[in-house]
Each structure stands twice: as C-alpha cells, then as structure tokens.
Enzyme design. Structure first.
Site, mmCIF file in Angstrom:
data_model
loop_
_atom_site.group_PDB
_atom_site.id
_atom_site.type_symbol
_atom_site.label_atom_id
_atom_site.label_comp_id
_atom_site.label_asym_id
_atom_site.label_seq_id
_atom_site.Cartn_x
_atom_site.Cartn_y
_atom_site.Cartn_z
ATOM 1 N N GLY A 165 36.045 79.690 34.243
ATOM 2 C CA GLY A 165 36.517 79.811 32.863
ATOM 3 C C GLY A 165 37.684 80.765 32.735
ATOM 4 C CG ASP B 200 33.002 88.140 21.109
ATOM 5 O OD1 ASP B 200 32.971 87.357 20.128
ATOM 6 O OD2 ASP B 200 33.769 87.993 22.068
HETATM 7 P P1 ADP Z 1 35.866 86.690 28.414
HETATM 8 O O1 ADP Z 1 35.693 88.152 28.166
HETATM 9 O O2 ADP Z 1 37.217 86.341 28.894
HETATM 10 O O3 ADP Z 1 35.414 85.854 27.235
HETATM 11 P P2 ADP Z 1 33.363 86.061 29.734
HETATM 12 O O4 ADP Z 1 32.710 87.184 30.458
HETATM 13 O O5 ADP Z 1 32.775 85.717 28.391
HETATM 14 O O6 ADP Z 1 34.923 86.338 29.659
HETATM 15 O O7 ADP Z 1 33.347 84.775 30.653
HETATM 16 C C1 ADP Z 1 34.060 83.602 30.271
HETATM 17 C C2 ADP Z 1 33.258 82.348 30.598
HETATM 18 O O8 ADP Z 1 32.997 82.265 32.001
HETATM 19 C C3 ADP Z 1 31.875 82.309 29.942
HETATM 20 O O9 ADP Z 1 31.953 81.759 28.637
HETATM 21 C C4 ADP Z 1 31.109 81.417 30.889
HETATM 22 O O10 ADP Z 1 31.388 80.052 30.609
HETATM 23 C C5 ADP Z 1 31.699 81.754 32.241
HETATM 24 N N1 ADP Z 1 30.917 82.799 32.932
HETATM 25 C C6 ADP Z 1 31.061 84.119 32.774
HETATM 26 N N2 ADP Z 1 30.215 84.813 33.549
HETATM 27 C C7 ADP Z 1 29.494 83.901 34.233
HETATM 28 C C8 ADP Z 1 28.419 84.000 35.200
HETATM 29 N N3 ADP Z 1 27.967 85.179 35.576
HETATM 30 N N4 ADP Z 1 27.894 82.849 35.682
HETATM 31 C C9 ADP Z 1 28.383 81.654 35.266
HETATM 32 N N5 ADP Z 1 29.369 81.500 34.364
HETATM 33 C C10 ADP Z 1 29.930 82.599 33.837
HETATM 34 MG MG MG Z 2 33.507 85.736 26.500
#
Ligand code: ADP
Ligand code: MG
Ligand code: MG
Length: 340
Positions: free
Chosen positions: A44, A165
């Site tokens: 992502g 959030d």
């Molecule tokens: P941001 O701060 O950019 O929003 P996130 O930490 O929310 O980043 O991560 C973005 C996306 O990546 C999440 O919405 C999810 O789809 C995927 N993701 C994040 N962490 C994990 C994880 N530990 N395992 C699987 N998918 C993840």
């Molecule tokens: Mg996020």
C-alpha cells in the site's frame, strides 16, 4: 525529533533494549535489521511512504518505508509504538525500526507483524461476514481501542492514547479473523496524574470521512483529553457500520460501501462532510432488517449511541467492549441451543 519524550519509551531513536512491552526487538538487533530485510512486494501507498510485504530471517514482516522528508512522522510513529505496556493482541505488533542508506538516499523503516488479509477495508471488499464473525471482529477492534484509551497508573504505567485516525483502512485483519489497530501516526498520549499531553508535531488531522461532528465544526474541546477519545468512538461507530453492512446473516448483502457513500463523493471535502454530518445531521443508513434480530438490534443500538452528535453521550470504548462481549456470549448460547 522527540515530541514530549517524557511519556513512555524514549524520544526519537530506537528505544530501550529491554523495556519489554511496546519496544520491539532489542536495540542492537534493530540496528541490523534493515540489511537483512528483503522486500517482496508493495502492499500500500500512503501519504508518508509505502508499506511492503518483506522477508526477515524466513519470516514474513510488514515494512513501512517513509520518505526521507518524513523523518518526523517516522520517529513519531516509532515513539508511539514504544509506549510502555502498549503491546496487545489487538494492536499491530511492532518489531523494529531502522535506517537504510546514507546521505541523499535514506529509507526510514518501521518493521511490523505482517497480516496477509491486509486492512479491514480490503477484507470487507472481498468477504461478507456471518454474525459470529461480525461480532468477533467488532469485539477485537474495540478491545484494541480500549487498550489504547485506557491509562494504567504507576511509574511503569501506560498513558491514555487517542488514535485520531480510526477507519477500516487503519484496522488490520489477522488470520483468525480478529482485528488489530494499526497506523499510530496521528495518535496522542496523555498522563492524567501530571496532566501531560503530547501532541504530534504535525498538525495533520484524521480522515475527513470519519471525522466526528465536533471536529468538523471545530467545536471540539482540545484542552480536554476525553474529547479525543470521544472522537475516536464516533469513527469506530462508522467502522461498526461498515461491518454491519457486509453482514450476510439477515438477507442479501450489498457490495462494500464506505460510510456516507450515498451522501458524499469519493474524496469528500471538509465542507462536504460538515454539511452532511453537522448541518443535515445525517448518519449512515441503518437497515430495517438489522432491527429484527435481537443481537443485531443491540449491536445497532450500540453503534448509534457511539455516533451521537453529543460527544459526552457516546459510549466509552470500555462500555462498548463489555456490551459487545456480552453479545458474543449470547451468540454462543444460541449456538449451543441450536446444536442440542
Ligand atoms: P499510512 O500511515 O500511510 O496510512 P498505514 O500504516 O495505515 O500507512 O498502512 C497503509 C496500508 O498498508 C494499510 O491500510 C494496509 O492496507 C497496509 N498495511 C499496513 N500495515 C500492514 C501490515 N502489518 N500487514 C498487512 N498490511 C498492512
Ligand atoms: Mg493508514
Ligand atoms: Mg498514518
């Protein structure tokens, strides 16, 4: 880079080697981790960088790589994950942080447990839920939020944390179909004994679609920490609605929809949301059929109490956890009766 480093863990850097909860691997291991990580594929893209599925010593891990211009966001998120006593089965497990490269090309790593199903948002696009799974997901998500919100007193205590959030993209689905809360990048911590509040350096706010009415009309009492938790409860109510929307127990299920999908467009502006949520006082559509089943009716009522326009009238996370856990028990009783 430290923000209010006095609250739990250490400011900035990689944290204590053995403070146990929340801090991930020992510091020396963390410092070598980036070299040993093999990125597999991108999962992502976010505002601050990209999340990858990766391999570390034969294990799957998730790596959030921040742009080098986002060092403050990176160290802030690490700092949150290093909060004393943070570790919990319903909060994304933090493994390590590290920096790779030097000079003009640096990558800032945040290494976390990897969850194959990805976010709840993704999961709900691909799956519908039976009632047991709906309740299980809701109980686990609210348990994670309760753990964040709860302050544990004492010298090795845990500050109260508001997430700021909460949304289905920031909740991950584990193999056993329970949820864990992720993306602590915007969270704020508070210690009531000393009245210590640490606000993130960045003034970025949460996701507009999920913003509570008091955030949208800017009437929120920011000097009062309880307000942040109350705003989280509103956002969690919208997540509860997303879960209910995909529940297949009471008739045909419609495709996944985001909350307010029928009232605003794909990327609503602040003013769009304010008009719908504050001026019109609208809330996501509650299906008639949810009210015909006793357990689903209770679930729906809890959800609606949490999206009240009056922040203080919303249920607390602890209260919701208790009520939903009771529903889980009732479901088990019904199930047991049916098997007789
Ligand atoms: P941001 O701060 O950019 O929003 P996130 O930490 O929310 O980043 O991560 C973005 C996306 O990546 C999440 O919405 C999810 O789809 C995927 N993701 C994040 N962490 C994990 C994880 N530990 N395992 C699987 N998918 C993840
Ligand atoms: Mg996020
Ligand atoms: Mg984030």
């Amino acid at each position: 880079a430290g923000v209010g480093g006095g609250i739990g863990g250490s400011a900035g850097g990689c944290g204590g080697a053995s403070s146990g909860s929340g801090s991930g691997l020992p510091l020396l291991v963390q410092r070598t981790i980036a070299k040993q990580i093999h990125l597999v594929h991108s999962i992502g893209k976010g505002r601050y960088g990209e999340v990858w599925k990766a391999k570390w010593r034969d294990e799957n891990v998730a790596v959030k790589i921040f742009f080098s211009t986002e060092e403050a966001s990176w160290s802030r998120e690490i700092q949150l994950y290093q909060t004393v006593l943070l570790r919990h089965e319903n909060i994304l497990g933090f493994i390590a942080s590290d920096i790779k490269g030097t000079g003009s090309w640096t990558q800032l790593f945040l290494v976390m447990d990897y969850h194959e199903y990805g976010s709840l948002y993704d999961y709900l696009h691909q799956h519908t839920l039976d009632l047991v799974t709906l309740i299980k997901m809701a109980v686990s998500a609210i348990s994670g939020l309760t753990h964040l919100h709860t302050e544990i007193h004492g010298t090795q205590g845990k500050p109260s944390i508001a997430h700021r959030d909460i949304k289905s993209k920031n909740i991950l689905v584990k193999k056993n179909l329970t949820c864990c809360i992720a993306d602590l990048g915007l969270a704020v911590r508070f210690i009531s004994d000393t009245n210590e509040l640490d606000i993130a350096l960045n003034t970025r706010q949460g996701t507009r679609r999920y913003m509570a009415p008091e955030v949208l009309d800017e009437s929120m009492e920011k000097g009062h920490f309880e307000s942040f938790k109350q705003a989280d409860m509103y956002s969690m109510a919208l997540v509860m609605w997303e879960l209910a929307w995909r529940c297949n127990a009471f008739g045909p299920v419609e495709e996944y929809q985001a909350p307010y999908y029928d009232m605003v467009g794909g990327d609503p502006s602040f003013d769009d949301m304010k008009r719908v949520v504050c001026v019109n006082g609208s809330r996501p559509h509650v299906m008639q059929r949810w009210m015909l089943n006793e357990i689903m009716r209770s679930y729906t009522n809890i959800m609606m109490e949490c999206w009240s326009v009056i922040p203080a009238a919303r249920l607390t996370s602890l209260r919701v956890r208790k009520s939903l856990t009771k529903l889980k028990g009732q479901l088990r009783d019904v199930d047991a009766l049916e098997r007789v």
